[in-house]
Design a protein around this motif. Structure first.
Motif, PDB file in Angstrom:
ATOM      1  N   ALA A 151      30.281  38.721  46.314  1.00 45.87           N
ATOM      2  CA  ALA A 151      30.893  38.461  45.016  1.00 45.87           C
ATOM      3  C   ALA A 151      32.396  38.204  45.155  1.00 45.87           C
ATOM      4  O   ALA A 151      32.952  37.310  44.502  1.00 45.87           O
ATOM      5  N   LEU A 152      33.045  38.957  46.013  1.00 47.88           N
ATOM      6  CA  LEU A 152      34.486  38.791  46.188  1.00 47.88           C
ATOM      7  C   LEU A 152      34.825  37.474  46.883  1.00 47.88           C
ATOM      8  O   LEU A 152      35.911  36.921  46.676  1.00 47.88           O
ATOM      9  N   LYS A 153      33.913  36.957  47.680  1.00 47.66           N
ATOM     10  CA  LYS A 153      34.114  35.624  48.246  1.00 47.66           C
ATOM     11  C   LYS A 153      34.176  34.595  47.127  1.00 47.66           C
ATOM     12  O   LYS A 153      35.021  33.673  47.146  1.00 47.66           O
ATOM     13  N   PHE A 154      33.292  34.728  46.123  1.00 45.74           N
ATOM     14  CA  PHE A 154      33.321  33.868  44.934  1.00 45.74           C
ATOM     15  C   PHE A 154      34.685  33.977  44.255  1.00 45.74           C
ATOM     16  O   PHE A 154      35.320  32.967  43.911  1.00 45.74           O
ATOM     17  N   VAL A 155      35.137  35.214  44.056  1.00 40.44           N
ATOM     18  CA  VAL A 155      36.425  35.437  43.394  1.00 40.44           C
ATOM     19  C   VAL A 155      37.550  34.747  44.157  1.00 40.44           C
ATOM     20  O   VAL A 155      38.387  34.041  43.578  1.00 40.44           O
ATOM     21  N   ASP A 156      37.584  34.923  45.466  1.00 38.54           N
ATOM     22  CA  ASP A 156      38.650  34.346  46.283  1.00 38.54           C
ATOM     23  C   ASP A 156      38.628  32.821  46.261  1.00 38.54           C
ATOM     24  O   ASP A 156      39.677  32.179  46.392  1.00 38.54           O
ATOM     25  N   MET A 157      37.441  32.230  46.104  1.00 41.92           N
ATOM     26  CA  MET A 157      37.356  30.777  46.032  1.00 41.92           C
ATOM     27  C   MET A 157      38.038  30.232  44.780  1.00 41.92           C
ATOM     28  O   MET A 157      38.538  29.102  44.772  1.00 41.92           O
ATOM     29  N   VAL A 158      38.053  31.036  43.728  1.00 45.78           N
ATOM     30  CA  VAL A 158      38.732  30.629  42.497  1.00 45.78           C
ATOM     31  C   VAL A 158      40.216  30.936  42.582  1.00 45.78           C
ATOM     32  O   VAL A 158      41.063  30.091  42.293  1.00 45.78           O
ATOM     33  N   ASP A 159      40.549  32.168  42.989  1.00 46.94           N
ATOM     34  CA  ASP A 159      41.957  32.574  43.105  1.00 46.94           C
ATOM     35  C   ASP A 159      42.013  33.880  43.879  1.00 46.94           C
ATOM     36  O   ASP A 159      41.432  34.883  43.441  1.00 46.94           O
ATOM     37  N   PRO A 160      42.710  33.931  45.006  1.00 49.91           N
ATOM     38  CA  PRO A 160      42.795  35.158  45.798  1.00 49.91           C
ATOM     39  C   PRO A 160      43.446  36.321  45.056  1.00 49.91           C
ATOM     40  O   PRO A 160      43.309  37.477  45.478  1.00 49.91           O
ATOM     41  N   ASN A 161      44.155  36.042  43.958  1.00 55.79           N
ATOM     42  CA  ASN A 161      44.810  37.097  43.182  1.00 55.79           C
ATOM     43  C   ASN A 161      44.117  37.351  41.839  1.00 55.79           C
ATOM     44  O   ASN A 161      44.693  37.993  40.958  1.00 55.79           O
ATOM     45  N   MET A 162      42.896  36.874  41.687  1.00 60.79           N
ATOM     46  CA  MET A 162      42.197  36.938  40.407  1.00 60.79           C
ATOM     47  C   MET A 162      41.875  38.374  39.995  1.00 60.79           C
ATOM     48  O   MET A 162      41.506  39.205  40.818  1.00 60.79           O
ATOM     49  N   ILE A 203      40.972  31.335  21.233  1.00 63.12           N
ATOM     50  CA  ILE A 203      40.574  32.452  22.087  1.00 63.12           C
ATOM     51  C   ILE A 203      41.563  32.496  23.245  1.00 63.12           C
ATOM     52  O   ILE A 203      41.834  31.478  23.875  1.00 63.12           O
ATOM     53  N   GLU A 204      42.096  33.677  23.507  1.00 61.94           N
ATOM     54  CA  GLU A 204      43.226  33.780  24.424  1.00 61.94           C
ATOM     55  C   GLU A 204      42.835  34.016  25.880  1.00 61.94           C
ATOM     56  O   GLU A 204      43.532  33.574  26.795  1.00 61.94           O
ATOM     57  N   THR A 205      41.731  34.737  26.113  1.00 63.92           N
ATOM     58  CA  THR A 205      41.417  35.199  27.467  1.00 63.92           C
ATOM     59  C   THR A 205      40.044  34.687  27.889  1.00 63.92           C
ATOM     60  O   THR A 205      39.068  34.806  27.148  1.00 63.92           O
ATOM     61  N   TRP A 206      39.985  34.145  29.128  1.00 65.45           N
ATOM     62  CA  TRP A 206      38.773  33.470  29.597  1.00 65.45           C
ATOM     63  C   TRP A 206      38.359  33.977  30.978  1.00 65.45           C
ATOM     64  O   TRP A 206      39.190  34.151  31.859  1.00 65.45           O
ATOM     65  N   GLY A 207      37.050  34.159  31.116  1.00 64.15           N
ATOM     66  CA  GLY A 207      36.524  34.576  32.408  1.00 64.15           C
ATOM     67  C   GLY A 207      35.294  33.774  32.800  1.00 64.15           C
ATOM     68  O   GLY A 207      34.739  33.006  32.013  1.00 64.15           O
ATOM     69  N   ILE A 208      34.864  33.974  34.041  1.00 60.28           N
ATOM     70  CA  ILE A 208      33.665  33.334  34.573  1.00 60.28           C
ATOM     71  C   ILE A 208      32.829  34.423  35.242  1.00 60.28           C
ATOM     72  O   ILE A 208      33.376  35.336  35.876  1.00 60.28           O
ATOM     73  N   ASP A 209      31.515  34.329  35.099  1.00 63.88           N
ATOM     74  CA  ASP A 209      30.624  35.361  35.615  1.00 63.88           C
ATOM     75  C   ASP A 209      30.231  35.089  37.062  1.00 63.88           C
ATOM     76  O   ASP A 209      29.892  33.961  37.421  1.00 63.88           O
ATOM     77  N   ALA A 210      30.255  36.156  37.859  1.00 65.54           N
ATOM     78  CA  ALA A 210      29.762  36.064  39.237  1.00 65.54           C
ATOM     79  C   ALA A 210      28.859  37.245  39.565  1.00 65.54           C
ATOM     80  O   ALA A 210      28.729  37.626  40.725  1.00 65.54           O
ATOM     81  N   THR A 211      28.238  37.853  38.520  1.00 63.48           N
ATOM     82  CA  THR A 211      27.205  38.839  38.830  1.00 63.48           C
ATOM     83  C   THR A 211      25.998  38.141  39.445  1.00 63.48           C
ATOM     84  O   THR A 211      25.227  38.750  40.182  1.00 63.48           O
ATOM     85  N   TRP A 212      25.843  36.855  39.109  1.00 58.71           N
ATOM     86  CA  TRP A 212      24.899  35.970  39.802  1.00 58.71           C
ATOM     87  C   TRP A 212      25.760  35.046  40.667  1.00 58.71           C
ATOM     88  O   TRP A 212      26.378  34.116  40.173  1.00 58.71           O
TER      89      TRP A 212
END
Length: 370
Positions: free
Chosen positions: A86-97, A30-39
């Motif tokens: 939600a975007l705070k979660f995103v930035d914690m993983v990678d600011p360019n995600m 599987i080539e592409t991977w994501g993580i959920d942050a709707t919760w």
């Protein structure tokens, strides 16, 4: 009494996974991977970054329909507050995600976005999506995928009808993103919802909290025959990914955190699959991969909640003595002579019916055994 006899007494299905360390194997990646942050859970962000790091390609966040937007069409203060969390979660993983958008069901969808007959108010729903995309991109995160509805087959979420979903995904044609659907809770009705939107969708996808493994696999086949991508947009159990990889899905988004076992599979499946067994009626599967690092990895899983049934897998190396290291820890290695089984139970926790990720590394000979 042995674990095998105990499992037989309880009526637990037992399957043998035979493998040979010498065979080249087959590519089942599987080539592409994501993580959920709707919760939104910031602990999940930290754990996922620690375990998966650069393997994470996108994060799925919600657009919010829990209150009306402003009279001028701009997002309300409450909608912006939720997006910022939600975007705070995103930035914690990678600011360019990169970001995938999906309706946030947990916060609720008010009737202001619906018509009296239960259909979606197309203009309001579309504007909420559009303004959410604009806001996310103003914060430096490109939106690359979109789910217009999330689990529309479950009435509690207050989604619209099939024709509403079709009209809304068609309106997003010029967004330049992957339009993913129907994102049903169950793989059972996925086909019917997909047929209603197939001309306007770029990427098929379903959850598997209901429905059979056969329905999941058949739906993957349907989407692939249409020459479209397949994304599992909300994976709760490793078995969904083991089976998905076997049938050639393109992308996965993990619900909850990417723990060490999930990260191990993400890495291992980029190598070669050398063994695979599924128990369709149990919604369960096991496999062995040779990772790009040359290490052998074993995995076993069953689906969560009422879908999955406990399954005992007996891993057997046919050609040499090996040591099985649970969770990749050589200090917990168990030595087995050629042909002797190493047993792993794929099961779910009683409380909450959550699937447990079971994985191990396989080392040659007695290396690492206590």
């Amino acid at each position: 009494m042995s674990a095998l006899l105990l499992s037989t007494a309880r009526g637990v299905t037992t399957e043998t996974v035979k493998f040979d360390t010498r065979i080249p194997g087959r590519r089942k990646a599987i080539e592409t991977w994501g993580i959920d942050a709707t919760w939104v859970n910031y602990y999940n962000a930290r754990a996922s970054r620690k375990n998966a790091g650069e393997m994470i390609d996108f994060i799925r966040i919600g657009f919010y329909l829990h209150e009306p937007y402003n009279e001028d069409g701009s997002l309300s203060a409450g909608q912006i507050q939720m997006l910022d969390q939600a975007l705070k979660f995103v930035d914690m993983v990678d600011p360019n995600m990169l970001v995938m958008l999906s309706p946030n069901n947990m916060k609720g969808i008010v009737d202001w976005y619906k018509e009296p007959d239960g259909s979606a108010n197309i203009e309001r729903w579309y504007n909420a999506m559009l303004k959410s995309r604009e806001y996310v991109e103003s914060k430096g995160h490109r939106v690359v995928a979109l789910e217009v509805f999330n689990e529309p087959d479950w009435n509690r979420w207050n989604m619209g009808k099939m024709e509403d979903l079709n009209e809304l995904v068609e309106r997003c044609e010029d967004w330049g993103v992957l339009r993913v659907g129907p994102a049903t809770l169950s793989s059972g009705p996925a086909e019917a919802w997909y047929q209603a939107i197939r001309k306007n969708i770029d990427c098929g996808g379903t959850h598997t909290l209901g429905g059979s493994m056969k329905q999941y696999v058949d739906f993957i086949d349907t989407v692939q025959k249409d020459r479209k991508h397949f994304k599992n947009p909300e994976v709760h159990s490793l078995v969904e990914v083991i089976v998905g990889a076997e049938h050639g899905i393109d992308s996965v988004c993990w619900w909850d955190q990417i723990n060490a076992g999930r990260a191990a599979f993400m890495k291992a499946c980029q190598g070669a699959r050398i063994a695979y067994v599924c128990v369709e009626e149990n919604w369960s599967a096991a496999c062995v991969y040779r990772g790009p690092d040359g290490v052998l990895y074993g995995f076993a899983s069953t689906n969560e909640r009422t879908n999955g049934k406990e399954t005992l897998y007996r891993f057997v190396c046919n050609n040499e003595d090996v040591t099985y290291c649970l969770n990749g820890n050589p200090k917990k290695g168990e030595f087995r002579k050629r042909g002797e089984p190493f047993e792993i139970q794929a099961k779910i926790e009683e409380e909450g019916k959550k699937s447990i990720t079971r994985w191990f590394t396989i080392l040659p000979g007695a290396h690492g055994a206590r």
